[in-house]
Design a protein around this motif. Structure first.
Motif, PDB file in Angstrom:
ATOM      1  N   GLY A   1       1.115  -1.307  -0.034  1.00 49.72           N
ATOM      2  CA  GLY A   1       0.142   0.074  -0.349  1.00 49.72           C
ATOM      3  C   GLY A   1       0.922   1.409  -0.025  1.00 49.72           C
ATOM      4  N   GLY A   2       2.101   1.459   0.786  1.00 45.18           N
ATOM      5  CA  GLY A   2       2.037   2.538   0.665  1.00 45.18           C
ATOM      6  C   GLY A   2       3.309   3.077  -0.489  1.00 45.18           C
ATOM      7  N   MET A   3       3.393   2.043  -1.732  1.00 47.54           N
ATOM      8  CA  MET A   3       3.711   2.130  -2.987  1.00 47.54           C
ATOM      9  C   MET A   3       3.536   4.177  -3.471  1.00 47.54           C
ATOM     10  N   LEU A   4       2.477   3.856  -3.084  1.00 42.07           N
ATOM     11  CA  LEU A   4       1.308   4.520  -4.127  1.00 42.07           C
ATOM     12  C   LEU A   4       1.589   6.193  -3.490  1.00 42.07           C
ATOM     13  N   THR A   5       2.413   6.456  -2.693  1.00 45.36           N
ATOM     14  CA  THR A   5       3.092   7.795  -1.547  1.00 45.36           C
ATOM     15  C   THR A   5       4.108   7.726  -1.287  1.00 45.36           C
ATOM     16  N   GLY A   6       4.970   6.629  -1.045  1.00 45.01           N
ATOM     17  CA  GLY A   6       5.997   6.382  -0.418  1.00 45.01           C
ATOM     18  C   GLY A   6       7.326   7.111  -1.131  1.00 45.01           C
ATOM     19  N   PRO A   7       8.768   6.479  -0.686  1.00 45.23           N
ATOM     20  CA  PRO A   7       9.601   7.868  -1.548  1.00 45.23           C
ATOM     21  C   PRO A   7       9.987   7.008  -2.964  1.00 45.23           C
ATOM     22  N   TYR A   8       9.214   5.809  -2.831  1.00 45.94           N
ATOM     23  CA  TYR A   8       9.619   5.418  -4.709  1.00 45.94           C
ATOM     24  C   TYR A   8       8.410   5.767  -5.698  1.00 45.94           C
ATOM     25  N   ALA A   9       7.811   6.511  -5.016  1.00 44.40           N
ATOM     26  CA  ALA A   9       6.510   6.270  -5.976  1.00 44.40           C
ATOM     27  C   ALA A   9       6.754   7.494  -7.048  1.00 44.40           C
ATOM     28  N   ARG A  10       7.548   7.896  -7.281  1.00 39.19           N
ATOM     29  CA  ARG A  10       8.219   8.803  -8.470  1.00 39.19           C
ATOM     30  C   ARG A  10       8.519   7.960  -9.535  1.00 39.19           C
ATOM     31  N   TYR A  11       9.119   7.132  -9.002  1.00 48.64           N
ATOM     32  CA  TYR A  11       9.215   5.865  -9.861  1.00 48.64           C
ATOM     33  C   TYR A  11       7.499   4.798 -10.807  1.00 48.64           C
ATOM     34  N   GLY A  12       6.652   4.360  -9.694  1.00 50.43           N
ATOM     35  CA  GLY A  12       5.584   4.390 -10.707  1.00 50.43           C
ATOM     36  C   GLY A  12       4.898   4.861 -11.943  1.00 50.43           C
ATOM     37  N   THR A  13       5.181   5.461 -12.476  1.00 54.35           N
ATOM     38  CA  THR A  13       5.026   5.966 -13.569  1.00 54.35           C
ATOM     39  C   THR A  13       5.916   4.922 -14.602  1.00 54.35           C
ATOM     40  N   ILE A  14       6.591   4.742 -14.464  1.00 55.51           N
ATOM     41  CA  ILE A  14       8.045   4.079 -15.760  1.00 55.51           C
ATOM     42  C   ILE A  14       7.437   2.759 -15.272  1.00 55.51           C
ATOM     43  N   VAL A  15       7.624   2.108 -13.685  1.00 58.62           N
ATOM     44  CA  VAL A  15       6.803   1.132 -13.470  1.00 58.62           C
ATOM     45  C   VAL A  15       4.548   0.650 -14.656  1.00 58.62           C
ATOM     46  N   LEU A  16       4.529   1.948 -14.722  1.00 58.19           N
ATOM     47  CA  LEU A  16       2.855   1.666 -15.275  1.00 58.19           C
ATOM     48  C   LEU A  16       2.833   1.440 -17.076  1.00 58.19           C
ATOM     49  N   GLY A  17       4.306   2.189 -17.408  1.00 58.14           N
ATOM     50  CA  GLY A  17       4.151   2.889 -19.042  1.00 58.14           C
ATOM     51  C   GLY A  17       4.947   1.425 -19.565  1.00 58.14           C
ATOM     52  N   VAL A  18       5.972   1.049 -18.591  1.00 61.90           N
ATOM     53  CA  VAL A  18       5.658  -0.332 -18.596  1.00 61.90           C
ATOM     54  C   VAL A  18       4.956  -1.803 -18.870  1.00 61.90           C
ATOM     55  N   LEU A  19       4.263  -1.661 -17.807  1.00 63.70           N
ATOM     56  CA  LEU A  19       3.171  -2.417 -17.633  1.00 63.70           C
ATOM     57  C   LEU A  19       2.384  -2.410 -18.828  1.00 63.70           C
TER      58      LEU A  19
END
Length: 251
Positions: A88-106
């Protein structure tokens, strides 16, 4: 004055709803991909969540297979909810800025799998333990990106459901997954009054797009439309990855 962002949200959900109306899926995937161009995935998901829940609940009850679907998919759904909670913390935690990269790859993986029509088969006796693992992985990915199609979609296509049963199963599964995401968003304080107006715009445009898409479905070749849609997802994924890497490098 009219907020240009609201216009972009309306256009994104009109297109996403249209695609769902034509081919029966893709609303969260398309809308998350488009909104991520202008905002972090967590904020995009806060706008996407209400239209996704409502349209999935509607899809859940269209068909006679509900009880059988729950009996077969409960390990997948339970695993997904657990994965969403654990990550759950991935959306707002310190690694949240990498979420767009993961989304693009998915998005790219989703499109490549769809274009190649990769087929898998899971024996009925193995559904429960494989479904639980697939659900856990999907939930952890979904918690970081808001997208629930990898690897759950190939799995559901591999267990031998009939076409109408699969459509209803997607509604059942995505309802459980989006409710889990809504719980995470509420806990993180992302579902609040500021998302009410964008959410209402998104809801109205989603249904308008679905209505238009259903109306033109008979006039289009669904397979050709699906192919170009998946190709567009590849380019959108490439763009999201490139712009996210650029922004991280510049920070």
């Amino acid at each position: 004055m009219f907020d240009p962002l609201l216009f972009f949200i309306a256009a994104a959900f009109l297109l996403a709803g249209f695609i769902k109306g034509v081919i029966g899926l893709g609303l969260p995937t398309v809308s998350m991909g488009l909104l991520a161009v202008t905002m972090p995935p967590a904020h995009a998901l806060a706008i996407v969540i209400a239209p996704a829940i409502i349209t999935n609940i509607w899809q859940t009850f269209v068909g006679p297979y509900l009880l059988g679907i729950i009996k077969r998919l409960w390990p997948l759904m339970l695993g997904t909810v657990a994965g969403i909670w654990l990550n759950g913390g991935m959306l707002t935690g310190p690694y949240a800025r990498y979420g767009t990269i993961v989304l693009g790859v998915l998005l790219m993986i989703y499109a490549v799998v769809g274009l190649n029509k990769l087929a898998f088969s899971v024996a009925r006796g193995n559904e429960k333990w494989i479904g639980g693992i697939v659900g856990l992985v999907t939930g952890m990915i979904s918690a970081a990106t808001g997208v629930q199609v990898i690897p759950s979609m190939p799995y559901m296509q591999s267990i031998g459901m009939e076409k109408d049963e699969l459509v209803q199963a997607l509604g059942v599964y995505f309802t459980a997954a989006t409710l889990g995401l809504a719980y995470n968003l509420t806990g993180a304080g992302l579902l609040n009054a500021s998302t009410a107006l964008p959410g209402m715009v998104a809801m109205a445009c989603s249904f308008a797009g679905m209505f238009i898409g259903q109306g033109v479905r008979s006039r289009l070749e669904p397979e050709a439309f699906r192919r170009w849609f998946l190709i567009a997802m590849i380019f959108l994924g490439i763009y999201l990855v490139a712009i996210a890497i650029y922004n991280i490098a510049r920070a």
